[in-house]
Write a protein that holds these residues in place. Structure first.
Motif, PDB file in Angstrom:
ATOM      1  N   ARG A  89      21.543   7.954  18.138  1.00  0.00           N
ATOM      2  CA  ARG A  89      21.459   6.534  17.805  1.00  0.00           C
ATOM      3  C   ARG A  89      20.011   6.202  17.545  1.00  0.00           C
TER       4      ARG A  89
ATOM      5  N   ASN B  13      32.551   1.338  15.229  1.00  0.00           N
ATOM      6  CA  ASN B  13      31.186   1.408  14.703  1.00  0.00           C
ATOM      7  C   ASN B  13      30.993   2.684  13.895  1.00  0.00           C
TER       8      ASN B  13
ATOM      9  N   ILE C  91      23.459  -0.928  13.187  1.00  0.00           N
ATOM     10  CA  ILE C  91      23.929   0.217  12.407  1.00  0.00           C
ATOM     11  C   ILE C  91      23.717  -0.044  10.914  1.00  0.00           C
TER      12      ILE C  91
ATOM     13  N   CYS D  98      24.832   5.218  13.574  1.00  0.00           N
ATOM     14  CA  CYS D  98      23.449   5.079  13.110  1.00  0.00           C
ATOM     15  C   CYS D  98      23.055   6.219  12.177  1.00  0.00           C
TER      16      CYS D  98
ATOM     17  N   LEU E  36      26.612   2.267  20.089  1.00  0.00           N
ATOM     18  CA  LEU E  36      25.840   2.895  19.016  1.00  0.00           C
ATOM     19  C   LEU E  36      26.025   4.407  18.954  1.00  0.00           C
TER      20      LEU E  36
END
Length: 300
Positions: free
Chosen positions: A168, A159, A89, A163, A140
Motif C-alpha cells: 500500500r 478496493n 487508491i 494501491c 488499502l
C-alpha cells in the motif's frame, strides 16, 4: 545518509491564480516531496480561501512527474476510512505511485466541530485514531473488507485494484505520545513531528532539540517493542512550530545550521513551508528557493 528537503504548500490560492505554479515550481526546485494540509479550514486562514487536499493533490499529480506528494496530515476529524481509502487508491494511481499519507489524531480546531459534533476528548481522539489507522491499513491492502468497531464500520468494502504502491502507499504517522508512537511503530513507514508545542512560545532552540531527541528515543523504544528497527522508519520534521519559528529561512547558512542539528538527531526529511506573505509563514521567496537548490548538497 543525505537529508531530504521537502515543502508544504497550503491550499489557499485558486489553482489558476498561483496554486498550480507553486506545485510545478516545487518540482523544478528539486524538492523530494510537496505536501499540503488536510483541513476544512485552518487557524488564521479560516475566513479566507481554502481548498480541499485530495482535489489539490490530484491536480498536482497531473502537473508534476517525479516529486512525491502527500498530506501533512489527514485526521479522523472529518474523514472515514472507507471513503478515504477509495480516494487514496485513486490518487495513488493518478500520481503513478507517488503518494504518502501523513496521518494524525487531529486536534480541537475548526475541523473538530465542522460536521456538527462535539469536540472529542483526548482519550476519544486517541481511541478513534488507533481504530482509524488499523482499518485504513486493512482497506488499502485487501480487496474486500468487512469490519465492525467501536467507531467505524465497513461492509464488504471493495478496493480493487488497490494501491499502485505495494502492499500500500506509505503512512507517515504524526505522533508524540505513547499510543501514537506505538501506531507509528506498527503501521508507519515514516514518523512525523512538529516538536514540542509547549516550547513554541517561551522555549529555546536548545530546549527544542532536547525535546526532539527525547521523542526520537521514545520512538525507538516503541519500535523495539513492536519488533522493528527504528532505522526502518523515515523521520520527518515539519518546521515552523519550534521556537526557531521562521529564522531557519532567513538565510542559506541559517537553514543549513538548523537542518544539520536535526539531522544529528536522526531526522531524514525536513519540511519547510512555501512562503505565504503576511502570515506566520512569510519568507523571502528568493532565499527560500536558494535554500531549496543549494542546501541539500551541503547536507549530504
Amino acid at each position: 545518509m543525505s537529508l531530504r528537503l521537502s515543502t508544504v504548500i497550503l491550499p489557499y490560492r485558486r489553482w489558476h491564480e498561483g496554486g498550480r505554479s507553486a506545485w510545478t515550481r516545487a518540482e523544478q526546485l528539486g524538492f523530494h516531496a510537496a505536501y499540503t494540509y488536510d483541513h476544512l479550514s485552518w487557524r488564521s486562514f479560516r475566513d479566507g480561501p481554502w481548498f480541499g487536499a485530495v482535489p489539490t493533490l490530484t491536480a498536482a499529480a497531473a502537473v508534476t512527474e517525479r516529486m512525491r506528494l502527500g498530506t501533512l496530515v489527514t485526521s479522523p476529524n472529518f474523514r472515514h476510512p472507507v471513503t478515504l481509502a477509495k480516494e487514496l487508491i485513486s490518487l495513488d494511481d493518478i500520481s503513478g505511485g507517488r503518494i504518502t499519507l501523513g496521518i494524525g489524531a487531529g486536534g480541537t480546531g475548526f475541523d473538530a466541530t465542522a460536521l456538527g459534533q462535539e469536540p472529542w476528548t483526548p482519550r476519544e481522539r486517541a481511541d478513534r485514531f488507533a481504530e482509524f489507522v488499523a482499518l485504513l491499513d486493512q482497506l488499502l491492502t485487501e480487496d474486500a473488507v468487512s469490519y465492525e468497531g467501536d467507531f467505524y464500520a465497513a461492509h464488504e468494502a471493495r478496493n480493487i485494484p488497490g494501491c499502485a504502491q505495494r502492499p500500500r502507499l506509505p503512512f507517515a504517522v504524526a505522533a508524540t505520545g505513547p499510543r501514537g508512537l506505538r501506531l507509528a511503530a506498527q503501521y508507519g513507514q515514516a514518523w512525523v513531528t512538529t516538536g514540542d508545542p509547549k516550547l513554541y512560545e517561551n522555549g529555546t532552540p536548545e530546549q527544542s532539540v532536547q525535546a526532539l531527541r527525547a521523542q526520537t528515543e521514545k520512538l525507538a523504544d516503541a519500535c523495539a517493542a513492536a519488533g522493528r528497527d527504528a532505522s526502518q522508519l523515515d523521520k520527518i520534521l515539519l518546521t515552523g512550530f519550534t521556537p526557531d519559528r521562521g529564522r531557519p529561512l532567513e538565510s542559506l547558512d541559517a537553514f543549513v545550521d538548523f537542518a544539520g542539528r536535526h539531522r544529528e538527531l536522526g531526522f531524514t526529511e525536513i519540511v519547510i513551508h512555501w512562503p505565504i506573505p503576511d502570515s506566520d509563514f512569510a519568507a523571502d521567496q528568493k532565499v527560500f528557493e536558494r535554500i531549496a537548490m543549494e542546501a541539500p548538497s551541503q547536507l549530504t
